[in-house]
Design a protein around this motif. Sequence first.
Motif, PDB file in Angstrom:
ATOM      1  N   THR A 364       1.016  -1.305  -0.050  1.00  0.00           N
ATOM      2  CA  THR A 364       0.123   0.035  -0.053  1.00  0.00           C
ATOM      3  C   THR A 364       0.894   1.354  -0.084  1.00  0.00           C
ATOM      4  N   GLU A 365       0.582   2.252  -0.756  1.00  0.00           N
ATOM      5  CA  GLU A 365       1.121   3.658  -0.904  1.00  0.00           C
ATOM      6  C   GLU A 365      -0.025   4.680  -0.780  1.00  0.00           C
ATOM      7  N   TYR A 366       0.274   5.600   0.106  1.00  0.00           N
ATOM      8  CA  TYR A 366      -0.696   6.885  -0.198  1.00  0.00           C
ATOM      9  C   TYR A 366      -0.012   8.048   0.098  1.00  0.00           C
ATOM     10  N   SER A 367      -0.363   8.996  -0.852  1.00  0.00           N
ATOM     11  CA  SER A 367       0.128  10.306  -0.807  1.00  0.00           C
ATOM     12  C   SER A 367      -1.040  11.380  -0.830  1.00  0.00           C
ATOM     13  N   ARG A 368      -0.961  12.432  -0.042  1.00  0.00           N
ATOM     14  CA  ARG A 368      -1.731  13.606  -0.049  1.00  0.00           C
ATOM     15  C   ARG A 368      -1.024  14.755  -0.112  1.00  0.00           C
ATOM     16  N   ARG A 369      -1.336  15.863  -0.964  1.00  0.00           N
ATOM     17  CA  ARG A 369      -0.590  17.133  -1.106  1.00  0.00           C
ATOM     18  C   ARG A 369      -1.568  18.241  -1.176  1.00  0.00           C
ATOM     19  N   ARG A 370      -1.444  19.313  -0.332  1.00  0.00           N
ATOM     20  CA  ARG A 370      -2.287  20.354  -0.385  1.00  0.00           C
ATOM     21  C   ARG A 370      -1.329  21.424  -0.550  1.00  0.00           C
ATOM     22  N   ARG A 371      -1.737  22.705  -1.665  1.00  0.00           N
ATOM     23  CA  ARG A 371      -0.943  23.553  -1.967  1.00  0.00           C
ATOM     24  C   ARG A 371      -1.893  24.855  -2.062  1.00  0.00           C
ATOM     25  N   HIS A 372      -1.571  25.852  -1.714  1.00  0.00           N
ATOM     26  CA  HIS A 372      -2.332  27.106  -1.781  1.00  0.00           C
ATOM     27  C   HIS A 372      -1.413  28.425  -1.776  1.00  0.00           C
ATOM     28  N   PHE A 373      -1.839  29.503  -2.387  1.00  0.00           N
ATOM     29  CA  PHE A 373      -1.245  30.857  -2.404  1.00  0.00           C
ATOM     30  C   PHE A 373      -1.712  31.620  -1.413  1.00  0.00           C
ATOM     31  N   PRO A 374      -1.020  31.882  -0.243  1.00  0.00           N
ATOM     32  CA  PRO A 374      -1.719  32.754   0.826  1.00  0.00           C
ATOM     33  C   PRO A 374      -1.988  34.207   0.228  1.00  0.00           C
ATOM     34  N   GLY A 375      -3.094  34.612   0.644  1.00  0.00           N
ATOM     35  CA  GLY A 375      -3.695  35.792   0.351  1.00  0.00           C
ATOM     36  C   GLY A 375      -4.333  35.783  -0.978  1.00  0.00           C
ATOM     37  N   GLU A 376      -4.595  34.710  -1.616  1.00  0.00           N
ATOM     38  CA  GLU A 376      -5.320  34.535  -2.916  1.00  0.00           C
ATOM     39  C   GLU A 376      -6.533  33.826  -2.801  1.00  0.00           C
ATOM     40  N   SER A 377      -7.575  34.144  -3.220  1.00  0.00           N
ATOM     41  CA  SER A 377      -8.868  33.434  -3.036  1.00  0.00           C
ATOM     42  C   SER A 377      -8.999  32.263  -3.966  1.00  0.00           C
ATOM     43  N   ALA A 378      -9.796  31.017  -3.628  1.00  0.00           N
ATOM     44  CA  ALA A 378      -9.946  30.137  -4.764  1.00  0.00           C
ATOM     45  C   ALA A 378      -8.432  29.768  -5.195  1.00  0.00           C
ATOM     46  N   SER A 379      -7.650  29.288  -4.479  1.00  0.00           N
ATOM     47  CA  SER A 379      -6.406  28.967  -4.946  1.00  0.00           C
ATOM     48  C   SER A 379      -5.935  27.633  -4.355  1.00  0.00           C
ATOM     49  N   LYS A 380      -6.585  27.024  -3.343  1.00  0.00           N
ATOM     50  CA  LYS A 380      -6.448  25.862  -2.865  1.00  0.00           C
ATOM     51  C   LYS A 380      -6.490  24.677  -3.987  1.00  0.00           C
ATOM     52  N   GLN A 381      -5.461  23.868  -4.023  1.00  0.00           N
ATOM     53  CA  GLN A 381      -5.281  22.675  -4.581  1.00  0.00           C
ATOM     54  C   GLN A 381      -5.033  21.251  -3.728  1.00  0.00           C
ATOM     55  N   ARG A 382      -5.591  20.179  -4.113  1.00  0.00           N
ATOM     56  CA  ARG A 382      -5.299  19.255  -3.184  1.00  0.00           C
ATOM     57  C   ARG A 382      -5.433  17.739  -4.120  1.00  0.00           C
ATOM     58  N   THR A 383      -4.220  16.898  -4.063  1.00  0.00           N
ATOM     59  CA  THR A 383      -3.979  15.796  -4.993  1.00  0.00           C
ATOM     60  C   THR A 383      -3.993  14.693  -3.818  1.00  0.00           C
ATOM     61  N   ASP A 384      -4.379  13.601  -4.281  1.00  0.00           N
ATOM     62  CA  ASP A 384      -4.627  12.185  -3.461  1.00  0.00           C
ATOM     63  C   ASP A 384      -4.034  11.044  -4.628  1.00  0.00           C
ATOM     64  N   LEU A 385      -3.171  10.535  -4.049  1.00  0.00           N
ATOM     65  CA  LEU A 385      -2.593   9.363  -4.701  1.00  0.00           C
ATOM     66  C   LEU A 385      -2.685   7.952  -4.019  1.00  0.00           C
ATOM     67  N   ALA A 386      -3.156   7.045  -4.452  1.00  0.00           N
ATOM     68  CA  ALA A 386      -3.227   5.727  -3.645  1.00  0.00           C
ATOM     69  C   ALA A 386      -2.933   4.736  -4.685  1.00  0.00           C
ATOM     70  N   ASP A 387      -2.357   3.691  -4.196  1.00  0.00           N
ATOM     71  CA  ASP A 387      -1.821   2.314  -4.745  1.00  0.00           C
ATOM     72  C   ASP A 387      -1.946   1.205  -3.794  1.00  0.00           C
ATOM     73  N   ILE A 388      -2.716   0.405  -3.897  1.00  0.00           N
ATOM     74  CA  ILE A 388      -3.057  -0.697  -2.909  1.00  0.00           C
ATOM     75  C   ILE A 388      -3.170  -2.028  -4.020  1.00  0.00           C
ATOM     76  N   ASP A 389      -2.273  -3.105  -3.302  1.00  0.00           N
ATOM     77  CA  ASP A 389      -2.411  -4.561  -4.072  1.00  0.00           C
ATOM     78  C   ASP A 389      -2.463  -5.380  -2.998  1.00  0.00           C
ATOM     79  N   VAL A 390      -3.265  -6.424  -2.895  1.00  0.00           N
ATOM     80  CA  VAL A 390      -3.466  -7.251  -2.036  1.00  0.00           C
ATOM     81  C   VAL A 390      -3.573  -8.664  -2.608  1.00  0.00           C
ATOM     82  N   ARG A 391      -2.959  -9.604  -2.213  1.00  0.00           N
ATOM     83  CA  ARG A 391      -3.193 -11.127  -2.720  1.00  0.00           C
ATOM     84  C   ARG A 391      -3.030 -12.019  -1.422  1.00  0.00           C
ATOM     85  N   PHE A 392      -3.985 -12.805  -1.554  1.00  0.00           N
ATOM     86  CA  PHE A 392      -4.168 -13.634  -0.417  1.00  0.00           C
ATOM     87  C   PHE A 392      -4.725 -15.155  -0.991  1.00  0.00           C
TER      88      PHE A 392
END
Length: 740
Positions: A364-392
């Motif tokens: 399993t791998e999970y990444s989350r990134r939040r990015r914004h420009f202080p003082g600017e409206s509507a500038s927030k960005q969010r990125t989620d990356l996930a990778d899960i492999d299961v074998r039983f």
Amino acid sequence: MSKEEKDLLGKIGDNSASAWISGVDSSAAGKGHYIALYDTLPGGKLYRYYRFDPQGQGDYNLSFSWVGEGGDYTYIGGGIYKYAGKGKGQYLPRRFLPLPTSHHVEVFDFTLNPLKAVSLSGEIGSSSVDLNTFSSRDDGDNLGRAYKLNASLHPSPITLWNKSLGSLRLSMRYRSIGKRFRPLGRISEVEEKYQWGISTETATGTDFGQQEKKREISGSYHPTKQSVLNFEYGELERGDNIRTIRRRINLRLKEKKAPRISYHWDLLSPQGAGDVLRQRGSIGCTLWKFIPEVYYESEFRSSSSGRDGFQQIGGGVSLSSWGPLSCSSNYAKREEHLSGRRALAFTQQHRLQIRKWHSLTLNTEYSRRRRHFPGESASKQRTDLADIDVRFSPFKGAVLAEAHYRLTSSGVTKKLRNYVYVGKTAGRYIWDDTNGNGQKDEGEFVPDPNGDYILYIEEVGESQPVTELDSGMRLALEPRKALVQKSNSLWNRIVSEFSSNTTLQLQRKTRRENGLNLWEPSESGPAIMRDRSLFQQDISLFGRSRKLSLYLRYSRCSDLSNEYYSGSNRFSSVENSLKLRSHLLPRSTVEVGYIRERKARKGSGTSVNYRIDSHKLRAELFHRPAMSLEFSIRLQLATDWEAERRARATWISLSPGFCYRVRAKGRFRAQMSYTDVNSNKPTLIYQMAEGKRKGTNLRWNANLDYRFSQYASFSFAYCGIKRPERDTVHSLKAEMKAYF
């Protein structure tokens, strides 16, 4: 090459841009693919250009070449070029001639060891490049020279009052390359411009064709075997506009029972640009099986308006190989300065891995990134990356369960389908006016290997960020692997010959920023760009038996697309099938099957909507009288009912064929297909009767693949197609490959 072409090359010297002749052939006389027209330029001047004639009745045939900006034509696919306006395209009707060239490089190298700890080495190189051997013009610049000198002091121990202070290594390097020297390959370090802080604005043109001088001195000091201090100073001069100085220090401390420390410092001073300062440092240690670490990284370029660059601080902890378990977590804060704007980004990354623990494997791998420009409206960005492999896989492999889940981010652009007429049998699509209105609706173009149209997909509009989901599950059962006691009872035989395979897949693209819900219905609106789901169940009984084998399948598929401007389209299908296989004779196999498929499409715009209920009965016989020869014959009886148009189609299909194999050399295959389609409607949509038309449909195929040796092979393919209301089409392809 004609005498006129050779004479042209003899006059132009090394100027490859002038090595062209006109690509306009005016000898077609009513059988060409282009006609001449005139465009009115600013000022009233007429300018002749050419337009593609799909009827093949033009007076010209044209050959086009890419020239970059300043051309007059654009390429739309299928070998067709369209006039875009003078100077507004990338192609011109020209045929560039290949210049015969020669390139020779001679290198003399030497090594001297005047002292035991000192070595001297060098290289002297000479190159001769003639860019046009047909012309003696411009031959004065063919010769070029380069040389390189190295001096090294091998690691030497340093002592003071009989006490060891470590060891020291020094080296000096000097390289001079003449502007006319041309090597046969790359001779500069990887990412040289980045390593020396050379901006793309300064580094115009190629590295060759410019005088270069490079001076470097470097060394390393080892106070102990585990620790080292590296230092370097270098100067680079190239051409008239590149002058840069590089200073570098690298420290690594790795002593027993002490924290691991590393620090890297770069100061680059390119002429005409601001200094570039790069730093990276980290400190970590091992506490039992945990490895905590903290790091700092920055890169800034000075300029008259301030500093552009970034700085990042982060840390994390990892667990290395605690039995089958390993994991790590990392957090980072990044501050960016871009042309007066300030951005903040926060990133977290987590990883968990289990290796073969009681039949379980997990990644399993999970990444989350939040990015914004202080003082600017509507500038927030969010990125989620996930990778899960299961074998039983417990019970000795009798049960196999697999699952995967991948979440990524990308961009998507709306698409537009354009069908371009390219002449009879020259395309890959045909137009079938199923609604009889005489208009070329988008949904009426159907695939055909000998069609009249090509499909050109145009991306229009701005790219929009999307979140992509790719997930799936698979469950395979083979009870025979878990059976301990061998028994001839009926129950034991059935269980041992039973196997099952269940598959579930879900793929989705959405414009939502907050990720995806696996169970969210796809009717949730235009935010869903693509949604595809598949469920398939396969059951096998006596699959290893030669007397009789039974295969059952149930499949359900749904596909929703909002990627095209033509509107939303949803496709769905449900399939039930049964197949029996038996080896009646030692060299013969019989397969009998029944398939029921219900498929539907519902879309907006000009798409073809349908609801089809299909029933098919198939029988196939395979006979192999020898290991190298196999005969086959296939019979199919089928019927389709389309509810939207109340159309019914019934057809019978017969397909004999054979295959002859030459061991380790190749094979020859031939097959003929006869299909007779009857219907209560004069025309059928493409999705009915497997794309066949009402009436008699014939097809012939012959393929030969033969390998003469490891380095030479030959292939041959022939196809003949005869459809109602269309001419017979024959296509032939032959290919010979040889490797030297």
